[in-house]
Design an enzyme around this catalytic site. Structure first.
Site, PDB file in Angstrom:
ATOM      1  N   VAL A   1      80.447  46.983  95.503  1.00  0.00           N
ATOM      2  CA  VAL A   1      81.650  47.817  95.482  1.00  0.00           C
ATOM      3  C   VAL A   1      81.321  49.200  94.914  1.00  0.00           C
ATOM      4  O   VAL A   1      82.211  49.991  94.640  1.00  0.00           O
ATOM      5  CB  VAL A   1      82.791  47.144  94.672  1.00  0.00           C
TER       6      VAL A   1
ATOM      7  N   HIS B   1      83.427  43.072  99.901  1.00  0.00           N
ATOM      8  CA  HIS B   1      84.124  42.852  98.619  1.00  0.00           C
ATOM      9  C   HIS B   1      84.881  44.104  98.182  1.00  0.00           C
ATOM     10  O   HIS B   1      85.293  44.213  97.034  1.00  0.00           O
ATOM     11  CB  HIS B   1      83.135  42.410  97.535  1.00  0.00           C
TER      12      HIS B   1
ATOM     13  N   PRO C   1      63.056  39.875  94.103  1.00  0.00           N
ATOM     14  CA  PRO C   1      61.938  39.481  93.230  1.00  0.00           C
ATOM     15  C   PRO C   1      61.960  37.981  92.914  1.00  0.00           C
ATOM     16  O   PRO C   1      60.923  37.414  92.570  1.00  0.00           O
ATOM     17  CB  PRO C   1      62.162  40.291  91.948  1.00  0.00           C
TER      18      PRO C   1
HETATM   19  P1  OAD Z   1      73.947  38.604  91.475  1.00  0.00           P
HETATM   20  O1  OAD Z   1      73.949  39.262  90.112  1.00  0.00           O
HETATM   21  O2  OAD Z   1      74.510  37.238  91.569  1.00  0.00           O
HETATM   22  O3  OAD Z   1      72.465  38.555  92.046  1.00  0.00           O
HETATM   23  C1  OAD Z   1      71.622  39.695  92.054  1.00  0.00           C
HETATM   24  C2  OAD Z   1      70.351  39.348  92.799  1.00  0.00           C
HETATM   25  O4  OAD Z   1      69.568  40.532  92.859  1.00  0.00           O
HETATM   26  C3  OAD Z   1      69.487  38.274  92.131  1.00  0.00           C
HETATM   27  O5  OAD Z   1      69.100  37.333  93.123  1.00  0.00           O
HETATM   28  C4  OAD Z   1      68.279  39.061  91.612  1.00  0.00           C
HETATM   29  O6  OAD Z   1      67.076  38.292  91.634  1.00  0.00           O
HETATM   30  C5  OAD Z   1      68.213  40.197  92.608  1.00  0.00           C
HETATM   31  N1  OAD Z   1      67.563  41.429  92.112  1.00  0.00           N
HETATM   32  C6  OAD Z   1      67.499  41.926  90.862  1.00  0.00           C
HETATM   33  N2  OAD Z   1      66.836  43.083  90.838  1.00  0.00           N
HETATM   34  C7  OAD Z   1      66.473  43.356  92.122  1.00  0.00           C
HETATM   35  C8  OAD Z   1      65.764  44.429  92.758  1.00  0.00           C
HETATM   36  N3  OAD Z   1      65.305  45.474  92.071  1.00  0.00           N
HETATM   37  N4  OAD Z   1      65.591  44.372  94.094  1.00  0.00           N
HETATM   38  C9  OAD Z   1      66.056  43.310  94.820  1.00  0.00           C
HETATM   39  N5  OAD Z   1      66.718  42.294  94.268  1.00  0.00           N
HETATM   40  C10 OAD Z   1      66.932  42.298  92.936  1.00  0.00           C
HETATM   41  O7  OAD Z   1      74.693  39.620  92.472  1.00  0.00           O
HETATM   42  P2  OAD Z   1      75.294  39.344  93.935  1.00  0.00           P
HETATM   43  O8  OAD Z   1      74.505  38.315  94.670  1.00  0.00           O
HETATM   44  O9  OAD Z   1      75.477  40.673  94.599  1.00  0.00           O
HETATM   45  O10 OAD Z   1      81.708  39.384  94.048  1.00  0.00           O
HETATM   46  O11 OAD Z   1      76.712  38.762  93.593  1.00  0.00           O
HETATM   47  C11 OAD Z   1      77.558  38.447  94.665  1.00  0.00           C
HETATM   48  C12 OAD Z   1      79.004  38.624  94.309  1.00  0.00           C
HETATM   49  O12 OAD Z   1      79.293  37.865  93.132  1.00  0.00           O
HETATM   50  C13 OAD Z   1      79.409  40.023  93.921  1.00  0.00           C
HETATM   51  O13 OAD Z   1      79.667  40.862  95.027  1.00  0.00           O
HETATM   52  C14 OAD Z   1      80.660  39.777  93.136  1.00  0.00           C
HETATM   53  C15 OAD Z   1      80.218  38.613  92.305  1.00  0.00           C
HETATM   54  O14 OAD Z   1      81.205  37.732  91.915  1.00  0.00           O
HETATM   55  C16 OAD Z   1      82.969  39.814  93.874  1.00  0.00           C
HETATM   56  O15 OAD Z   1      83.266  40.595  93.002  1.00  0.00           O
HETATM   57  C17 OAD Z   1      83.951  39.276  94.864  1.00  0.00           C
END
Ligand code: OAD
Ligand code: ZN
Length: 281
Positions: free
Chosen positions: A109, A127, A237
């Site tokens: 977002v 989202h 990662p």
């Molecule tokens: P998360 O915080 O759950 O996951 C972040 C991911 O990014 C993890 O798998 C990390 O390993 C990875 N990561 C960290 N640093 C990175 C980098 N430099 N390059 C690539 N990957 C990296 O976040 P989301 O999966 O986005 O929803 O969470 C999904 C949804 O959950 C969000 O949109 C939000 C939340 O509840 C709503 O607000 C509806």
């Protein structure tokens, strides 16, 4: 087969076909925006007084709109201070290369993909986007550019000026942040649900970047791709549910998005150039 040769074969097969990129908080980590579930994650530390799963709901907003706005103004001020990184910019290059064969589905977002230069038509913000608000009473069906800007400290309370700015100019109800909350469901008009499903159902390649796969639509997209035998390139990662789906017909590229995505897009371009050369000769 090494990861590099696997990747090469996947890019060659995807030449001329539709590509969907699905992003999560990890792509913005290197812009300084905390992810949700990491050690410093927004969902891990929460707001000063409330648990995030509690505050990010319509039910909570109905009871305490001020507290919800204070939390989102804080989050937005972090996003506004951040700049797109090399990972975001690589996806702009990929859209330039693929044009209408490109779709970007983002859970973020923070608005950074659009600020980097991806087109609003081909970017589905499933989202929502904190650069916008909308009438909580739904008197009109329009997104309002966020009326407040600037730094907002965590836990800071709204004053009369902010409260007034955060009310609908048509009907006087509260505005709400344009985000999908935990007690709400995906839809097409606001969150591009059907468009996202349609895009992955048509694609020959799904590139997943920086998501832990904790929400339903992204996982559904991963399952559709996997069931169709479509290749998945997972850039993260850490291992996660998408890297496991990628084991069948794809590849997990273990690394940060800001390093891996520019390399990936360079490989895409090289593959397209080689194809053009071949056709010419
Ligand atoms: P998360 O915080 O759950 O996951 C972040 C991911 O990014 C993890 O798998 C990390 O390993 C990875 N990561 C960290 N640093 C990175 C980098 N430099 N390059 C690539 N990957 C990296 O976040 P989301 O999966 O986005 O929803 O969470 C999904 C949804 O959950 C969000 O949109 C939000 C939340 O509840 C709503 O607000 C509806
Ligand atoms: Zn209204």
């Amino acid at each position: 087969m090494t990861a590099a040769s696997k990747l090469q074969a996947i890019l060659e097969r995807a030449r001329g076909a539709r590509v969907v990129v699905l992003t999560g908080a990890g792509i913005s980590a290197e812009s300084g925006i905390p992810t949700f579930r990491g050690p410093e994650g927004l969902w891990t530390i929460g707001s000063r007084e409330y648990q995030p799963q509690e505050i990010a709901t319509w039910g909570f907003f109905e009871r305490q709109p001020d507290a919800v706005w204070s939390w989102y103004l804080y989050r937005r001020s972090i996003c506004q201070q951040a700049q797109p990184n090399a990972g975001h910019r690589a996806l702009v290059d990929l859209e330039t290369l693929l044009q209408d064969r490109f779709r970007l589905v983002t859970q973020n977002v923070d608005g950074l993909h659009l600020r980097a230069g991806n087109s609003a038509e081909r970017t589905y913000s499933i989202h929502g986007n904190l650069d916008f608000a909308r009438c909580a009473a739904e008197c009109v069906n329009e997104l309002v550019p966020m009326p407040l800007h600037g730094a907002w400290a965590r836990g800071c309370t709204l004053g009369p000026r902010e409260r007034e700015a955060l009310h609908c100019r048509h009907c006087g109800s509260w505005l709400r942040p344009h985000v999908l909350w935990f007690d709400e469901t995906y839809d097409e008009p606001r969150y591009r649900y059907e468009s996202s499903i349609g895009a992955v159902s048509d694609a020959a390649l799904l590139i997943v970047v920086g998501t832990s796969g904790a929400t339903t639509l992204p996982m559904q997209m991963g399952m559709i791709a996997a069931n169709r035998g479509v290749a998945i390139i997972d850039v993260n990662p850490e291992t996660n549910p998408f890297s496991r789906l990628a084991q069948a017909a794809g590849v997990h590229v273990a690394g940060p998005a800001a390093r891996v995505l520019p390399e990936l897009v360079r490989a895409f371009r090289a593959s397209a150039d080689a194809d053009r050369q071949r056709r010419r000769s």
